[in-house]
Design an enzyme around this catalytic site. Sequence first.
Site, short mmCIF file in Angstrom:
data_model
loop_
_atom_site.label_atom_id
_atom_site.label_comp_id
_atom_site.label_asym_id
_atom_site.label_seq_id
_atom_site.Cartn_x
_atom_site.Cartn_y
_atom_site.Cartn_z
N GLU A 87 0.79 -1.04 0.07
CA GLU A 87 -0.20 -0.04 -0.05
C GLU A 87 0.80 1.19 0.01
OE1 GLU A 87 -3.36 -0.05 2.80
OE2 GLU A 87 -3.58 2.15 2.67
N ASP A 297 4.10 -14.42 11.61
CA ASP A 297 2.82 -14.92 11.06
C ASP A 297 1.66 -13.57 11.01
OD1 ASP A 297 0.46 -16.00 10.69
OD2 ASP A 297 0.78 -17.94 11.72
N HIS A 394 -2.65 10.41 0.61
CA HIS A 394 -2.83 8.93 0.05
C HIS A 394 -2.79 8.92 -1.46
CE1 HIS A 394 -3.96 4.77 0.74
NE2 HIS A 394 -4.85 4.97 -0.47
C1 MEV Z 1 -5.95 2.81 5.02
O1 MEV Z 1 -5.44 1.85 4.40
C2 MEV Z 1 -5.92 2.99 6.55
C3 MEV Z 1 -6.98 4.11 6.89
O2 MEV Z 1 -8.23 4.09 6.53
C4 MEV Z 1 -6.90 3.94 8.57
C5 MEV Z 1 -7.88 4.93 9.12
O3 MEV Z 1 -9.02 5.34 8.72
O4 MEV Z 1 -7.64 5.31 10.38
C6 MEV Z 1 -6.49 5.55 6.60
#
Ligand code: MEV
Length: 450
Positions: A87, A297, A394
């Site tokens: 990710e 794991d 993101h």
């Molecule tokens: C994305 O992989 C994770 C989030 O959705 C976590 C969150 O909302 O706290 C950004």
Amino acid sequence: MMKNEPIKGFSKYTKEAKIEWLIENYTNQPNESRQMIEGYWHAQPEVQKLHDEFIENTISNFYMPFGVAPNFLINNKMYAIPMAIEESSVVAAASKSANFWLDRGGFKTEVIGMVKVGHVHFLWEGTNVDWLTELFDSNKHLFYTHTDDITKNMRIRGGGIQDISLLDKTEFEPGYYQIEVKFDTRDSMGANFINSCLEEIAKTWKQLVDECEAADQPDVTIVMSILSNFTPECLVRAEVSCSIEDINEGSGIGNQEFADKFCRAIRIASIEPYRAVTHNKGIMNGIDAVIIATGNDFRATEACAHAYAAKDGRYSSLTHASAEDGIFKFWIEIPLSIGTVGGITSLHPMVKFAHELLGYPNASGLMEIVAVAGLAQNFSAVRSLITSGIQKGHMKMHLLNILNQLEATDAEKIEIVNYFKDKVVSFSNAVEIFCKIRGISADSLVINKK
Ligand code: MEV
């Protein structure tokens, strides 16, 4: 031969024969597929052989990015934390959090317990439970002596069986009892050790009850003997704290407001399972990435973390926050049953490297580092959520994935990344600017789905 018909004895085929059968039956471009599969083989045959032997029917390797998040100050020691994850934004978020807390005293951790647990699940249809309990108590020493050979090395290392007890579960299932065994497995995760002990204990117990001369009591039926991946007593805590005056650098809102919003976001994750699942997923972004990089794991870690999050009867946040007396505090408490010896920890070259990067921690040291990765990840996510929103950072990190999907050239990538420096990225506006730069219409675009 009919395509896609079942195959017998596949595991006995050579690797080459497996690949031939597979691409013949399940792919449309055999040559391309063969090349691709072989392209992921390790250049050194002896390393590839290691990978081949990790599992059955290995035909190639599956790459994931192996990144590092530097600048983690944990208990006054600096770490660069290895993370294996696909990710886009996870390593960036961890690094950002590490830098933020580096200037505020870093992370403090504490291992609360290291107890692992397993059960012999058995049925006994008798009515005289006192008799069963008495038999169990007066013969408990046999469970230790009969497992002597299995526990010998672990005992030399200071671990072994810690406690054995009989639990009556008949209120949930007629005739259902457990022998619960607690273990100290030192620096190993200990799954094989625990299961071997449990199977021996089950054998001893069945023999004891069935052959007990003094009683006209029913026999014992062993249902199963298996470790539990729920290890609430294998627990670690990680914490950060700072003056509220120091909490909000550069996110556009006041310090107290930031602290209040942050604590409210954590409270919402504590009371609302819909939010808690996403919140904890974000924590597991950091945790799984270190767990995978260090050869542990992640399925066991995930299952345990979520069970722990629901331990009070409602699925809840794994992290907690407070803003009191001028101090902002943020912490996680999470069970992590992991190891630094055994499994693939001394086999997988990248896993070995990850342990080296971390200074070869023991199991409790690794628990602390992993918990910190989860806390750091959650701090970055919640910080973004309550300020700029999550998509800005993101999508910026995801931009290169979009451009690779569009098969953009390096020069196009540089231009487009530059273009988005001060803009919010979305898939459609990335496509739009890409088409503009290349001088093509969006309709003519064939997005690479191969
Ligand atoms: C994305 O992989 C994770 C989030 O959705 C976590 C969150 O909302 O706290 C950004």
